[in-house]
Design a protein around this motif. Structure first.
Motif, mmCIF file in Angstrom:
data_model
loop_
_atom_site.group_PDB
_atom_site.id
_atom_site.type_symbol
_atom_site.label_atom_id
_atom_site.label_comp_id
_atom_site.label_asym_id
_atom_site.label_seq_id
_atom_site.Cartn_x
_atom_site.Cartn_y
_atom_site.Cartn_z
ATOM 1 N N SER A 1 0.881 -1.161 0.000
ATOM 2 C CA SER A 1 0.000 0.000 0.000
ATOM 3 C C SER A 1 0.917 1.209 0.000
ATOM 4 C CB SER A 1 -0.879 0.003 1.245
ATOM 5 O OG SER A 1 -1.327 1.329 1.479
ATOM 6 N N ARG A 2 0.931 1.934 -1.111
ATOM 7 C CA ARG A 2 1.872 3.047 -1.211
ATOM 8 C C ARG A 2 1.462 4.207 -0.316
ATOM 9 N NH1 ARG A 2 3.966 3.836 -7.351
ATOM 10 N NH2 ARG A 2 3.846 1.672 -7.991
ATOM 11 N N LEU A 3 0.235 4.170 0.176
ATOM 12 C CA LEU A 3 -0.209 5.293 1.009
ATOM 13 C C LEU A 3 -0.117 4.981 2.490
ATOM 14 C CD1 LEU A 3 -3.325 6.615 -0.953
ATOM 15 C CD2 LEU A 3 -0.929 7.233 -1.202
ATOM 16 N N PHE B 1 7.057 -0.763 -12.269
ATOM 17 C CA PHE B 1 6.197 0.009 -11.355
ATOM 18 C C PHE B 1 6.570 -0.265 -9.906
ATOM 19 C CE2 PHE B 1 3.382 -3.741 -12.200
ATOM 20 C CZ PHE B 1 3.173 -4.177 -10.908
ATOM 21 N N GLY B 2 6.531 0.795 -9.129
ATOM 22 C CA GLY B 2 6.808 0.667 -7.704
ATOM 23 C C GLY B 2 8.278 0.540 -7.336
ATOM 24 N N ALA B 3 9.194 0.696 -8.311
ATOM 25 C CA ALA B 3 10.611 0.529 -7.997
ATOM 26 C C ALA B 3 11.212 1.778 -7.359
ATOM 27 C CB ALA B 3 11.383 0.157 -9.257
ATOM 28 N N GLY B 4 10.518 2.903 -7.457
ATOM 29 C CA GLY B 4 11.004 4.105 -6.774
ATOM 30 C C GLY B 4 11.414 5.250 -7.679
ATOM 31 N N LYS B 5 10.897 5.296 -8.911
ATOM 32 C CA LYS B 5 11.246 6.372 -9.827
ATOM 33 C C LYS B 5 10.765 7.715 -9.294
ATOM 34 C CE LYS B 5 8.915 4.279 -13.130
ATOM 35 N NZ LYS B 5 8.607 3.015 -12.466
ATOM 36 N N THR B 6 9.502 7.736 -8.900
ATOM 37 C CA THR B 6 8.911 8.999 -8.479
ATOM 38 C C THR B 6 9.541 9.492 -7.179
ATOM 39 O OG1 THR B 6 6.881 8.360 -9.559
ATOM 40 C CG2 THR B 6 6.732 10.137 -7.957
ATOM 41 N N VAL B 7 9.758 8.575 -6.231
ATOM 42 C CA VAL B 7 10.372 8.983 -4.968
ATOM 43 C C VAL B 7 11.769 9.550 -5.240
ATOM 44 C CG1 VAL B 7 11.275 8.149 -2.763
ATOM 45 C CG2 VAL B 7 9.043 7.372 -3.553
ATOM 46 N N LEU B 8 12.512 8.909 -6.133
ATOM 47 C CA LEU B 8 13.858 9.374 -6.465
ATOM 48 C C LEU B 8 13.804 10.780 -7.067
ATOM 49 C CD1 LEU B 8 16.794 8.498 -6.459
ATOM 50 C CD2 LEU B 8 16.459 7.442 -8.682
ATOM 51 N N GLU C 1 1.134 10.782 -14.991
ATOM 52 C CA GLU C 1 1.203 9.907 -13.819
ATOM 53 C C GLU C 1 0.085 10.278 -12.839
ATOM 54 O OE1 GLU C 1 3.750 7.272 -13.026
ATOM 55 O OE2 GLU C 1 3.648 7.332 -15.194
ATOM 56 N N ARG C 2 0.220 9.824 -11.584
ATOM 57 C CA ARG C 2 -0.879 9.983 -10.628
ATOM 58 C C ARG C 2 -1.036 11.423 -10.137
ATOM 59 N NH1 ARG C 2 2.477 6.050 -9.776
ATOM 60 N NH2 ARG C 2 1.772 3.891 -9.769
ATOM 61 N N ALA C 3 -2.272 11.870 -10.045
ATOM 62 C CA ALA C 3 -2.516 13.206 -9.521
ATOM 63 C C ALA C 3 -2.080 13.289 -8.066
ATOM 64 C CB ALA C 3 -3.993 13.557 -9.648
HETATM 65 N N1 LIG Z 1 14.023 5.794 -1.515
HETATM 66 C C1 LIG Z 1 12.976 5.153 -0.959
HETATM 67 N N2 LIG Z 1 12.914 4.952 0.372
HETATM 68 C C2 LIG Z 1 11.874 4.321 0.931
HETATM 69 N N3 LIG Z 1 10.833 3.833 0.259
HETATM 70 C C3 LIG Z 1 10.823 3.974 -1.069
HETATM 71 C C4 LIG Z 1 11.890 4.645 -1.748
HETATM 72 N N4 LIG Z 1 11.624 4.630 -3.056
HETATM 73 C C5 LIG Z 1 10.433 3.995 -3.188
HETATM 74 N N5 LIG Z 1 9.952 3.600 -1.998
HETATM 75 C C6 LIG Z 1 8.684 2.859 -1.766
HETATM 76 O O1 LIG Z 1 8.221 2.360 -3.005
HETATM 77 C C7 LIG Z 1 6.945 2.898 -3.322
HETATM 78 C C8 LIG Z 1 6.836 3.176 -4.790
HETATM 79 O O2 LIG Z 1 7.790 4.152 -5.167
HETATM 80 P P1 LIG Z 1 7.529 5.122 -6.397
HETATM 81 O O3 LIG Z 1 6.178 5.693 -6.326
HETATM 82 O O4 LIG Z 1 8.668 6.069 -6.488
HETATM 83 O O5 LIG Z 1 7.587 4.070 -7.580
HETATM 84 P P2 LIG Z 1 7.611 4.337 -9.143
HETATM 85 O O6 LIG Z 1 8.815 3.666 -9.680
HETATM 86 O O7 LIG Z 1 7.459 5.770 -9.422
HETATM 87 O O8 LIG Z 1 6.339 3.530 -9.594
HETATM 88 P P3 LIG Z 1 5.320 3.846 -10.804
HETATM 89 O O9 LIG Z 1 6.018 3.502 -12.059
HETATM 90 O O10 LIG Z 1 4.175 2.930 -10.542
HETATM 91 O O11 LIG Z 1 4.962 5.279 -10.706
HETATM 92 C C9 LIG Z 1 6.821 4.139 -2.453
HETATM 93 O O12 LIG Z 1 5.481 4.425 -2.168
HETATM 94 C C10 LIG Z 1 7.606 3.742 -1.222
HETATM 95 O O13 LIG Z 1 6.782 2.961 -0.384
#
Ligand SMILES: Nc1ncnc2c1ncn2[C@@H]1O[C@H](COP(=O)(O)OP(=O)(O)OP(=O)(O)O)[C@@H](O)[C@H]1O
Ligand SMILES: [Mg+2]
Lengths: 451, 578
Positions: A329-331, B242-249, B269-271
């Motif tokens: 759950s990302r939230l 997806f979910g690998a952490g692109k957006t957080v980075l 991407e997501r609002a």
């Molecule tokens: N640097 C980090 N530290 C801690 N948790 C992280 C980190 N990066 C990612 N996460 C975890 O992974 C989840 C998904 O990360 P993020 O939204 O960046 O993915 P994404 O690659 O942008 O995915 P998508 O392609 O679906 O947008 C975050 O909600 C968080 O829980």
């Protein structure tokens, strides 16, 4: 006033083409021929040629069918009278109740202005420890259940709907087996939740175009309730059927497929629906839980793959249990810091230890000798699977956290958990004096806001 | 061009119109398709005879054959001038907060608001004088905009050489006031205002020359700055499942990067993710300036449920705004999340035009479009000798997480650095999940090359040992190989991984990176001796714990030195045994 036409030029798949003037893009028409009548929608205008998608399918439509334009686009009646009712994907009554036509609202309307959204902040309690503790569901979240066909994803959705503290439940069924529909209806009825539920159900036997309408109709209704201040939970099952319906229609329209036959706009189409999940600045909210079956149990299949890129995490349902690995759950960070002070610590350590259990299990299966630590993990893993992961477990978050401590205490010494000493002192069952504060290291817990 | 050209709709297919026009229209010209009084913005994407294919930037429900289209004579343009910073725009540069005030919860098609406030007053200080010879991009004066001296330049669209006839006195002006009059070589006068417009799909070239990007752009992410650096004016991409952490980075980079201005393009991407930035940035302090982070930020937000054609435009709107600030001699960072959504928008358009599809139905020109976009990054020497830069970082969302697909491949051909996120690393919560063996960068690192080579070798060989150990077990692994493996794991946990949520660990300055990396290099270099594998493992566990504690202590604190001394003495204990 509205014009009627009597000559169909072409018929292919569920699409018929006629010559007509002054038709609006996406305008509805009524198509009547010997075998009955159906709504249809203008999906392409080319000079005086109008292509119409016939909701009931073009089967039996004759070249002299009567096509009457209605001057408006697809709408769904909205009022509290919807509650307790069951409709088809075309918004016609499926129960024995009266047809509704008051206060029609547009379906597939515009998106919410991002500036009017707020950061989600309320937990949705489900009584399922694998969700409440480990991957907390948050109001306004959009989250799919990824499962192989045959997994009990529908009972899971029904159960969450019953336990979640929401004002309105909207069920959108796509390609639903009739039995599954009855299970939803009976479960909701028995618990008295039917009176706050509205269902739009397309079954596998119904025309494919109606399948396409289900998410839009369900979400348009949800949106109206949310604007009126209600917390709405929308269940969409199964979104893979929705995507397959899109695929079928795209192929009959001779669109160029992008990936395994799916249209190139699959992502945008799915996103347009999921992004309806929202917490409004000054009104209610929409939370979306969907079922997405994975053909061939393959998460890289275009439907689950595109879904994963859109939603805010996913639950993997495997062998009737929510997998702790992969599920996310990302939230959850938005809410799990505000529940109980041991929530994050229990969440982190129990999953870590469970992952240790899986490793020990693998070693065991390869015939390696089990150490004392392995044996502890094996004992722990069994209790964890039985008392936490099993979907029949139904306890509130606090009870589940207490149970977590009890399982930990039954299997490990406090120091072996690496939980910080203040929490051990507060929660470790019985033997508080045994804690050795100086050997305890603090686990790295997630926090809500990066500094 | 005659701006009164009109046309009639003769076909509608999704967001694509076929329009029959009367006099001349231009490729990429903007027109408005009429539904009653409302005009929906659309762009010419193909012309065949008297027919123009136009993609509409809005939902086309309700359009009819026979309805009017009014052409504007202009290409899709961005408004440039003081007041862009802190704004939140959609892909067509509509200010979203103002739109919300006017239309409420939902976006309303056909409502277009000015991007730049027409009433705000700015304190103009002239710097050019009468008789000066100027060309496009030359400085006429400046106004303070938040923390910057915002220079007012000769509009980029003014070709040729001009003489300044008059320039406004210092004072307070609105963006549409004339602040200078210039004369062209034919003696015609032209008024210059603070507000200018530039067609988003054309690069801004009002500079003297392009330079090679050589200065590191410090992101404060250790794995990036040390191992896979980005240069100011460089380009890089972040592909990942997806979910690998692109957006957080990208969010971390948008906070911590050592640049003047950040343009965030949330593209398809997501609002909800934009909302986080939107609501949090105003509360966060920029350590460089002590002011709110929002003061250096512009957000372009065309999220996944907003119209697809506007999504395609959004990255160009973003890069045009970035170019504008670069022309002032500033370092600008453009972060686009996700470029795949933009490529998909191209695919949708191409499909509706029934063009011959390439791989995975992407248009054949995908590569050149991607290349053209990243080419708009770069360091330039301006006419006045100063330099400015645009660094572009784009995420890529490959289908199935497989990098062997058209968008990732086309991007890899043109960028200067590749930060590939791996599912295995994100599953193991090794954040940031940049794969240290797959990723690469063509830019120079902030640390010593020799130390870096050693570290890379240890990562590679350690990973090989790790792979082998899975088959032969620890028993079958030599002690020296085992130590190599532990060293690589150590480097991974204490240096590559970084806890985004820790105030100190989450952002490591370049000075600190150099310092820490040197200490760690010494540890990696040291030959060590242990009684058995268990004691080796225990030792590495301890130094890992100690180094992580060290990472959490501010460099100015006494404890920083204390822990470093402790670490070094721990290591010297085991090197004695070697
Ligand atoms: N640097 C980090 N530290 C801690 N948790 C992280 C980190 N990066 C990612 N996460 C975890 O992974 C989840 C998904 O990360 P993020 O939204 O960046 O993915 P994404 O690659 O942008 O995915 P998508 O392609 O679906 O947008 C975050 O909600 C968080 O829980
Ligand atoms: Mg993302």
């Amino acid at each position: 006033m509205h014009k009627t036409y009597h000559r169909v030029e072409r018929i292919a798949g569920s699409v018929i083409t006629i010559r007509a003037k002054d038709v609006k893009y996406r305008e509805l028409a009524e198509v009547t021929s010997r075998y009955g009548s159906s709504l249809a929608q203008a999906i392409r205008l080319d000079e005086d040629e109008v292509s119409l998608q016939v909701f009931a399918g073009a089967r039996g439509v004759a070249t002299d069918a009567k096509v009457r334009f209605l001057g408006e686009t697809m709408r769904v009646p909205f009022s509290d009278a919807l509650l307790g009712r069951v409709f088809t994907g075309g918004a016609q009554p499926r129960d024995n109740g009266p047809a509704l036509d008051e206060n029609p609202v547009e379906i597939g309307g515009p998106s919410v202005n991002p500036a009017k959204r707020i950061i989600p902040r309320n937990m949705v309690r489900t009584g399922i420890p694998m969700i409440d503790i480990f991957n907390t569901l948050v109001e306004s979240q959009k989250l799919p259940v990824f499962a192989r066909a045959g997994e009990p994803y529908n009972p899971l959705l029904a159960r969450i709907a019953l336990q979640a503290e929401v004002d309105v439940i909207v069920l959108g069924g796509m390609g639903l087996k009739h039995d599954d529909y009855l299970i939803f209806r009976d479960t909701l009825e028995e618990s008295g939740a039917l009176s706050r539920t509205v269902m739009f159900v397309h079954t596998a036997a119904d025309p494919v175009v109606e399948c396409l309408l289900v998410p839009d109709i369900s979400l348009a209704v949800a949106e109206q309730f949310a604007i009126a201040g209600k917390r709405v939970l929308v269940l969409l099952t199964d979104m893979t059927n929705f995507a397959d319906a899109m695929k079928e229609i795209a192929i009959t329209m001779e669109q160029i497929p992008s990936n395994r036959g799916y249209p190139g706009d699959l992502y945008s189409q799915l996103a347009a629906r999921y992004e309806k999940a929202v917490d409004f600045d000054t009104a209610g909210s929409i939370t979306i839980l969907a079922a997405t079956t994975m053909p061939g149990d393959d998460v890289t299949h275009p439907v689950p793959d595109n879904t994963g890129y859109i939603t805010e995490g996913q639950f993997y349902l495997r062998d009737g249990r929510i997998e702790p690995f992969g599920s996310l759950s990302r939230l959850k960070q938005q809410v799990n810091g505000k529940t109980r002070d041991d929530h994050r610590a229990i969440m982190d350590i129990m999953v870590q230890l469970y992952s240790g259990y899986r490793e020990s299990l693998e070693k065991q299966s390869m015939g390696f000798r089990m150490s004392e630590w392995d044996n502890k993990l094996l004992k722990y893993g069994e209790r964890f699977e039985k008392e936490m992961m099993d979907l029949s477990v139904n306890i509130p978050l606090e009870g589940a956290l207490d149970l977590g401590w009890e399982i930990l205490a039954d299997c490990f010494e406090p120091v072996e958990t690496g939980i910080k000493s203040t929490l051990i002192d507060k929660y470790w069952p019985g033997n508080k004096d045994e804690t050795e504060a100086d050997t305890v290291t603090e686990p790295e817990t997630e926090e809500a806001v990066p500094a | 061009m005659d701006s009164s050209t009109t046309g009639k709709i003769i076909g509608v297919n999704g967001n694509m119109l076929i329009v029959e026009f009367e006099s001349a229209v231009a490729q990429n010209e903007v027109g408005y398709a009429k539904i009653g009084d409302v005009g929906l913005m659309a762009e010419v994407v193909r012309i065949r005879g008297r027919l123009a294919d136009m993609q509409v930037y809005e939902d086309t429900t309700g359009l009819r054959v026979g309805a009017d289209v009014e052409f504007t004579g202009d290409m899709l343009s961005a408004e440039l001038g003081p007041g862009l910073l802190t704004q939140v725009y959609d892909g067509l540069q509509n200010p979203l907060p103002q739109l919300a005030e006017q239309c409420g919860f939902f976006l309303q098609r056909g409502t277009y608001l000015p991007a730049i406030d027409r009433e705000a007053r700015w304190d103009f200080t002239p710097s050019a004088t009468e008789g000066d010879t100027v060309t496009a991009g030359d400085v006429l004066g400046s106004v303070p905009e938040g923390i910057f001296d915002h220079t007012i330049m000769v509009p980029f669209a003014m070709n040729g050489t001009y003489t300044v006839e008059s320039i406004a006195n210092a004072g307070s002006y609105i963006v549409e006031d004339v602040i200078a009059t210039v004369k062209d070589s034919q003696g015609r006068s032209h008024d210059i205002r603070m507000l200018q417009r530039w067609p988003v799909k054309l690069p801004v070239t009002a500079y003297a020359e392009r330079l090679r990007p050589t200065t590191p752009l410090v992101t404060k992410g250790r794995i990036v700055d040390t191992f896979f650096p980005v240069a100011k004016g460089g380009t890089y991409c972040i592909p990942g499942p997806f979910g690998a952490g692109k957006t957080v980075l990208q969010q971390l980079t948008s906070r911590n990067a050592d640049v003047d201005i950040v343009v965030v393009a949330a593209c398809g991407e997501r609002a909800g993710e934009v909302v986080e930035t939107l609501r949090e940035f105003p509360e966060l302090t920029d350590p460089r300036t002590g002011k709110s982070l929002m003061d250096r930020t512009v957000i372009i937000c065309n999220t996944s449920s907003m119209p697809v054609a506007a999504r395609e435009a959004s990255v160009y709107t973003a890069v045009t705004i970035a170019s504008y600030y670069r022309q002032m001699g500033l370092d600008v960072l453009l972060l686009a999340d996700s470029t795949s959504r933009w490529a998909q928008a191209l695919r949708e358009t191409s499909g509706r035009l029934e063009e011959i599809p390439g791989e995975e139905a992407f248009p054949a020109y995908l590569e050149s479009v991607i290349a053209g976009f990243y080419e708009r990054g770069g360091v330039v020497k301006l006419n006045n000798g100063e330099t400015g830069s645009i660094t572009i970082g784009g995420t890529v969302s490959p289908a199935g997480g497989n990098f062997d697909e058209p968008v990732t491949q086309a991007t890899l051909k043109v960028v200067g650095a590749f930060h590939g996120l791996s599912r295995a690393r994100s599953d193991a919560r090794r954040y940031p999940a940049i794969d240290p063996l797959d990723s690469w960068s063509k830019y120079g690192s902030i640390v010593d090359e020799e130390q870096l080579t050693l570290a890379r070798r240890i990562l590679r060989e350690g990973s090989d040992v790790g792979q082998m150990m899975k088959v032969v077990g620890e028993e079958g692994t030599s002690d020296s190989d085992f130590i190599l493996y532990l060293k690589s794991e150590y480097l991974d946990s204490v240096y590559l991984q970084q806890n985004a949520f820790d105030a100190v660990d989450g952002a490591t300055s370049d000075e600190r990176q150099r310092h820490v990396f040197e200490v760690i290099s010494e540890i990696l270099k040291a030959s060590m001796g242990f009684k058995d594998k268990d004691s080796a493992r225990r030792f590495f566990h301890e130094i890992t714990q100690t180094t992580k504690d060290w990472n959490r202590v501010d460099m100015d604190e006494k404890e920083f030195t204390t822990i470093q001394t402790k670490l070094e003495s721990m290591v010297s204990e085991v090197t004695k045994n070697a």
